[in-house]
Design an enzyme around this catalytic site. Sequence first.
Site, PDB file in Angstrom:
ATOM      1  N   LYS A   1     -13.839  22.891 -22.773  1.00 59.14           N
ATOM      2  CA  LYS A   1     -14.452  22.892 -24.103  1.00 59.14           C
ATOM      3  C   LYS A   1     -13.692  23.725 -25.129  1.00 59.14           C
ATOM      4  O   LYS A   1     -13.666  23.378 -26.315  1.00 59.14           O
ATOM      5  CB  LYS A   1     -15.897  23.377 -24.011  1.00 59.14           C
ATOM      6  CG  LYS A   1     -16.814  22.399 -23.279  1.00 59.14           C
ATOM      7  CD  LYS A   1     -18.258  22.874 -23.269  1.00 59.14           C
ATOM      8  CE  LYS A   1     -19.138  21.883 -22.538  1.00 59.14           C
ATOM      9  NZ  LYS A   1     -20.562  22.267 -22.557  1.00 59.14           N
TER      10      LYS A   1
ATOM     11  N   HIS B   1       0.841  -1.194   0.000  1.00 61.89           N
ATOM     12  CA  HIS B   1       0.000   0.000   0.000  1.00 61.89           C
ATOM     13  C   HIS B   1       0.877   1.245   0.000  1.00 61.89           C
ATOM     14  O   HIS B   1       1.921   1.275   0.664  1.00 61.89           O
ATOM     15  CB  HIS B   1      -0.902   0.043   1.239  1.00 61.89           C
ATOM     16  CG  HIS B   1      -2.021  -0.940   1.216  1.00 61.89           C
ATOM     17  ND1 HIS B   1      -1.885  -2.222   1.705  1.00 61.89           N
ATOM     18  CD2 HIS B   1      -3.288  -0.837   0.765  1.00 61.89           C
ATOM     19  CE1 HIS B   1      -3.032  -2.875   1.549  1.00 61.89           C
ATOM     20  NE2 HIS B   1      -3.904  -2.059   0.987  1.00 61.89           N
TER      21      HIS B   1
ATOM     22  N   ASP C   1     -23.548  20.501 -28.297  1.00 52.66           N
ATOM     23  CA  ASP C   1     -24.268  21.460 -27.457  1.00 52.66           C
ATOM     24  C   ASP C   1     -25.129  22.384 -28.297  1.00 52.66           C
ATOM     25  O   ASP C   1     -26.253  22.718 -27.924  1.00 52.66           O
ATOM     26  CB  ASP C   1     -23.276  22.328 -26.659  1.00 52.66           C
ATOM     27  CG  ASP C   1     -22.730  21.635 -25.430  1.00 52.66           C
ATOM     28  OD1 ASP C   1     -23.388  20.707 -24.934  1.00 52.66           O
ATOM     29  OD2 ASP C   1     -21.641  22.023 -24.971  1.00 52.66           O
TER      30      ASP C   1
ATOM     31  N   LYS D   1      -1.041  -7.716  -4.915  1.00 51.47           N
ATOM     32  CA  LYS D   1      -1.936  -6.560  -4.879  1.00 51.47           C
ATOM     33  C   LYS D   1      -1.144  -5.279  -4.651  1.00 51.47           C
ATOM     34  O   LYS D   1      -0.353  -5.188  -3.701  1.00 51.47           O
ATOM     35  CB  LYS D   1      -2.973  -6.730  -3.765  1.00 51.47           C
ATOM     36  CG  LYS D   1      -3.851  -5.498  -3.521  1.00 51.47           C
ATOM     37  CD  LYS D   1      -4.681  -5.674  -2.247  1.00 51.47           C
ATOM     38  CE  LYS D   1      -5.304  -4.368  -1.809  1.00 51.47           C
ATOM     39  NZ  LYS D   1      -5.964  -4.460  -0.490  1.00 51.47           N
TER      40      LYS D   1
END
Length: 413
Positions: free
Chosen positions: A234, A62, A270, A87
């Site tokens: 955008k 971890h 849009d 893991k």
Amino acid sequence: MLIGSIAGPDFESAKRQVARAHTLCDGMELRRDLMDMSESEFSALQALVQIPLIGAELRTIHDFEKTPEDLDAVLEKLMDQPAPIYKIACMANSTLDALRMLLFVREKRGEGIPLAGMCMGPFGAITRILAPVVGSALTFAAIEQETAPGQLSAEELTGRYRFHSLSPKTRLFGLIGHPVSQSPSHETHNAFFQREGIDAVYVKMDVRPEELSAFLPLAKEMGFEGLSVTIPHKEQVVNFVNGSSERAKAINAVNTLHLTSEGVWGENTDAPAALDAVGAVMGKTVLLLGSGGAARAIAYEAVQRGADLLIWNRTYARAEQLAQAVGGRAVKELPKRYDILINATPEGMPISESQLTAGALVMDINLSSTPLLRAAEAIGCRAIDGSAMFKRQALGQFSVWGALPTPLTPYEL
């Protein structure tokens, strides 16, 4: 493999969680460290588990602070001792970290290494959702409470994201913006895929403006076919497309990306979505509030459809710049009368109630009811929230991505 994390803390709560995990998960982990019960109760809890118990056989590392740049070195350290599953769980400080983890897991699983890799924190959610897509050996899910930062619930993974149906063949789509928490697109788009029987999944990814140039190559390598683009990207994303439609070029803003082997294609859905939601505008006075990416799209389309367009923005220079670009008129003062008002700002009440024109059509592109819409309705205006535009622009995106099996109306989304 989806592992339900049982946290208790008391015996009755844990027993209830075990029962729920049996219906949703492929295995369980019993978090003894989080439980407040006697050893006899814990033994009784273990006896209730009828699916694989995961825990001791994992060899785990971890990192609760970061996702290391050299994940190979982390895995090499793990593999100094043999284990059925290795893991790696790291804190993601950006969506870039999460994509790096996903690509790393896919590469190592392709080499036959039994690796489970995931990122913690809000940025890491996509590593849990897309675990089956990259072949991760397992991922963990909360049953009633998260046991790791950013852990999703088993209900959400199996319900909204159809975790057990995902595979390396699943088509990938997503939303990018900063922030993205306000968007319901992961709900609507995944529900659409499920209803239409499309093997696809849609995820939200928070991408900071300075990360766009690094994000797009990783997204393409990951196999994303289409991306929705929201604030504040955008306009900036135009700089990263290989080509775009005439509409997107004219607006100079993109809300849809189609990622192909030939590059990245930009489109703007849009524009038609907003005006289709409003209806006919030919010869009508349309007052537009705002000058951002969505406002640019609406302004362009309104002029193309013959509207007399007035643009107001708190910063007049921005309104003037947009008006010159599309052929509208910038105004410093709001007119006393207009036929249609469209709020394309993030503010719920950008003008005062006294500046509303009785009988006008008032649209707010925000998805929920706003003070502006409530005030408009109170004086007899027809009020339209952003959901009408949202559904139309989403259908436009599905069409660009080639994800529509049959033509649909916005009301079917």
